[in-house]
Design a protein around this motif. Structure first.
Motif, short mmCIF file in Angstrom:
data_model
loop_
_atom_site.label_atom_id
_atom_site.label_comp_id
_atom_site.label_asym_id
_atom_site.label_seq_id
_atom_site.Cartn_x
_atom_site.Cartn_y
_atom_site.Cartn_z
N LYS B 333 0.87 -1.05 -0.08
CA LYS B 333 0.13 -0.08 -0.06
C LYS B 333 0.95 1.24 -0.04
O LYS B 333 1.99 1.31 0.67
CB LYS B 333 -0.91 0.00 1.44
CG LYS B 333 -1.95 -0.99 1.24
CD LYS B 333 -3.23 -0.48 1.95
CE LYS B 333 -4.34 -1.42 1.97
NZ LYS B 333 -4.29 -2.42 2.51
N GLY B 334 0.34 2.28 -0.55
CA GLY B 334 1.19 3.60 -0.63
C GLY B 334 2.55 3.50 -1.60
O GLY B 334 3.24 4.47 -1.32
N GLU B 355 4.29 6.89 -0.66
CA GLU B 355 3.88 7.94 -0.22
C GLU B 355 4.42 8.39 1.10
O GLU B 355 4.66 7.71 2.12
CB GLU B 355 2.41 7.43 0.08
CG GLU B 355 1.49 8.62 0.02
CD GLU B 355 -0.10 7.99 -0.12
OE1 GLU B 355 -0.52 7.07 -0.74
OE2 GLU B 355 -0.70 8.26 1.07
N GLY B 356 4.77 9.61 1.30
CA GLY B 356 5.17 10.26 2.57
C GLY B 356 6.75 10.15 2.89
O GLY B 356 7.32 10.53 4.00
N ALA B 357 7.33 9.60 1.71
CA ALA B 357 8.68 9.58 1.95
C ALA B 357 9.53 9.74 0.72
O ALA B 357 9.30 9.25 -0.45
CB ALA B 357 9.14 7.81 2.38
N HIS B 358 10.45 10.68 0.78
CA HIS B 358 11.49 11.03 -0.05
C HIS B 358 12.31 10.22 -0.62
O HIS B 358 12.96 9.42 0.09
CB HIS B 358 12.18 12.36 0.25
CG HIS B 358 12.91 13.17 -0.83
ND1 HIS B 358 14.17 12.72 -1.50
CD2 HIS B 358 12.30 14.38 -1.66
CE1 HIS B 358 14.29 13.55 -2.40
NE2 HIS B 358 13.46 14.38 -2.57
N ALA B 393 12.68 6.53 -6.38
CA ALA B 393 13.81 5.58 -6.07
C ALA B 393 14.00 4.48 -7.10
O ALA B 393 12.77 4.60 -7.93
CB ALA B 393 13.28 4.97 -4.71
N ARG B 394 14.95 3.83 -7.36
CA ARG B 394 15.06 2.93 -8.38
C ARG B 394 15.79 1.74 -8.23
O ARG B 394 16.98 1.66 -7.70
CB ARG B 394 15.73 3.57 -9.87
CG ARG B 394 15.89 2.58 -10.80
CD ARG B 394 16.61 3.00 -11.90
NE ARG B 394 17.98 3.22 -11.79
CZ ARG B 394 18.90 3.67 -12.45
NH1 ARG B 394 18.81 4.19 -13.63
NH2 ARG B 394 20.31 3.74 -12.08
N VAL B 416 11.00 1.47 5.74
CA VAL B 416 10.82 2.96 5.37
C VAL B 416 9.45 3.49 5.98
O VAL B 416 9.51 4.27 6.13
CB VAL B 416 11.18 3.04 3.97
CG1 VAL B 416 10.73 4.68 3.74
CG2 VAL B 416 12.24 2.62 3.33
N GLN B 417 8.60 2.78 5.35
CA GLN B 417 6.98 2.90 5.84
C GLN B 417 6.94 2.95 7.37
O GLN B 417 6.22 3.99 7.90
CB GLN B 417 6.10 2.08 5.20
CG GLN B 417 6.11 2.10 3.57
CD GLN B 417 5.31 1.09 3.03
OE1 GLN B 417 5.04 -0.06 3.14
NE2 GLN B 417 4.13 1.73 1.87
#
Lengths: 149, 421
Positions: B333-334, B355-358, B393-394, B416-417
């Motif tokens: 999710k996200g 979502e919410g993480a650079h 990110a890749r 990370v989430q």
């Protein structure tokens, strides 16, 4: 996980999610744009100077948690300070984030000390410094975009 | 990791990954006390011991300049250097080794084409050069030079939301004014594999040339320049198990003849007089200065390594890993992934955002877990602007990656989430 928590302390996460002074200042006396092309971070710092003192400071922009938290903490730290006090604070801040892990931290940095973990991640030093370089440019009333490469 | 997930893995990989991993000394090291999970091969691949030893062997046993030394060492170095050219020619099915020039990189190869064929050669004011929005900077900027110096007109085929080229727009933009079509065979951000054979065919119908950036394709899938009917094609050694600082420029023989060299100096001349010189034959006229001899020899050995595995098997392995990764990503999710969903149309490059993480924070947190991924604009700023993304990110896969690496990545993303929850 110790070193991860050092980089992403709760205060940093809090400031990145809810940045303080995250706004424009209409009629700002000075402003500057900072850009880190490597990661796409972009920050605009606004100042209202009053007799050489930072009467108000704010920022807008997009970036990683470190740069956003650093910008947020910076605005809190320099508000009300004189130009030269702000510049000296940046000098001490720079020393901290480019220093060695375990170096004593200058007590005058106050809350900014939460970013000391950055020194263990040299590639992130630019993220933490970008807002400060942008503030410096605004204080010197440079017009061009500050670019960290 | 849930046991159910582990059991869902295919029983047998198409490549013997443990045996391959054993060939890569770097994979034995740890990062921050964690197993190294290297998922940045689209930036540069790791090197097998065969390649490392071949370059070291050159320096320790037969180091001598090529094409000039009149002694045994020089004969050996020249033989190995030219042998590498033969191997590269076979690898991409060129008609002859003379259609292969060694450069330092894909970037240099494309610059030779833009400068030698475009700027100094055939392109006139008003001629059109047709690129695409998904190109790497190295297939953008050299053409800017041609625009700036010759008044060429640059046009670009857009990318659809699914990460594929808008082929109907390509048809609209392709006119009798188009002199060069330049396109990547595989996107370094989206993983999209472009229909270059069809693109070249249509370019040829209006009398344009087709330049192909194969930096992301040559390491990962069979490339046949004759089947593609590519006029020029460029790729790098370091992304395909070879050393850094060695690149390849392929061109059809008659086009290389018409292309002016970028570097003047030793090696590339037939005779030099005060004020003028005659150039050496193709491909040597493109190799001014002492070439990267060790690099070319190392690349030859990298080609041997890949050929032994078989490029069809390499491609099939990466499709399997990518399929597995995309399915795992889909369940998060996200998290958003970019590029075609169908692995037949894409390579093992997966760009994603959380979502919410650079992306920079994603890369830092994964780094703590020993996982190397890329974050940023991937030298493809026009494409990032097209998708309105400051960065992604890749993760990118290669022959030494297996499903465990994907599992490690997915676990890292969940971490990370948690941090940014």
């Amino acid at each position: 996980m110790a070193d991860l928590r050092e980089l992403y302390q709760d205060t940093i996460l809090d400031h990145s999610k809810k940045p303080r002074n995250f706004r424009e200042i209409p009629g700002a006396t000075a402003k500057a744009v900072g850009h880190n092309p490597l990661c796409g971070d972009r920050v605009t710092v606004y100042l209202r100077l009053d007799a050489g003192n930072i009467a108000d400071i704010a920022f807008i922009g997009q970036g990683c948690a470190i740069s956003k938290a650093s910008a947020s903490l910076m605005t809190d730290a320099v508000k009300g300070k004189s130009k030269s006090e702000a510049t000296r604070l940046f000098e001490r801040f720079r020393k901290m984030v480019t220093g060695r892990p375990g170096d004593p931290i200058d007590a005058s940095l106050g809350k900014l000390a939460v970013l000391s973990g950055v020194c263990e991640f040299p590639v992130r030093v630019k993220c933490a410094s970008l807002p400060w370089h942008t503030l410096e440019a605004a204080l010197e009333a440079k017009q061009e975009t500050v670019s960290l490469e | 990791m849930a046991r159910k997930d582990r059991m869902a893995k295919p029983a047998k990989m198409l490549l013997n990954v443990p045996a391959i991993q054993a060939d890569f000394p770097i994979l034995k090291r740890t990062v921050r006390d964690k197993r190294l999970v290297y998922l940045d091969s689209a930036a540069t691949s790791q090197k097998p011991k065969q390649v490392i030893e071949a370059t070291s062997d050159y320096y320790s046993r037969y180091n001598a300049n090529v094409h000039r030394a009149i002694y045994e060492l020089g004969e050996e170095s020249t033989r190995e250097y030219e042998g590498a050219r033969e191997k590269v020619a076979d690898f991409i099915h060129a008609k002859a080794a003379s259609e292969i020039a060694f450069t330092k990189s894909t970037t240099e190869s494309i610059n030779v084409i833009a400068y030698g064929y475009g700027l100094k050669g055939k392109i006139q004011k008003g001629d059109e050069i047709l690129g695409t929005v998904m190109e790497h900077h190295s297939n953008h900027v050299p053409w800017h030079f041609v625009k700036d110096h010759k008044g060429a007109v640059l046009k670009y085929v857009d990318v659809a939301d699914d990460g594929t080229l808008k082929m109907e727009q390509y048809d609209d933009l392709l006119t009798r004014h188009t002199k060069i079509v330049t396109v990547t065979l595989c996107s370094n951000v989206l993983g999209t594999i472009n229909p270059v054979k069809e693109i070249a065919k249509r370019a040829h119908e209006v009398g344009a040339l087709c330049v192909v950036d194969a930096a992301q394709a040559a390491p990962h899938m069979p490339v046949d320049v004759q089947s593609l009917d590519a006029d020029f094609l460029a790729f790098s050694g370091h992304k395909m198990l070879g050393p850094t600082g060695i690149g390849v420029l392929y061109g059809k023989a008659e086009l290389l003849e018409e292309t002016e060299p970028l570097l003047g100096g030793g090696e590339m001349i037939r005779e030099v007089h005060l004020g003028w010189a005659k150039w050496n034959d193709v491909p040597y006229k493109f190799e001014g200065g002492t070439p990267n001899i060790a690099g070319a020899i190392g690349l030859g050995v990298a080609v041997d390594y890949l050929t032994k595995l078989g490029m069809d098997a390499v491609r099939a392995h990466e499709m399997e890993v990518t399929q597995y990764a995309l399915e795992k990503f889909d369940r998060l999710k996200g998290v958003t992934t970019y590029g075609p969903k169908d692995v037949k149309r894409r390579a093992g490059v997966v760009s994603f955002t959380i979502e919410g993480a650079h992306p920079h924070d994603i890369a830092s947190i994964l780094d703590v877990e020993g996982i190397c991924i890329r974050s940023g604009h991937h030298c493809a700023q026009p494409l990032m602007e097209r998708f309105d993304l400051p960065a992604t990110a890749r993760a990118s896969f290669y022959i030494y990656n297996d499903l465990d690496d994907v599992d490690a990545l997915i676990a890292g993303i969940k971490r990370v989430q948690e941090v940014f929850a």
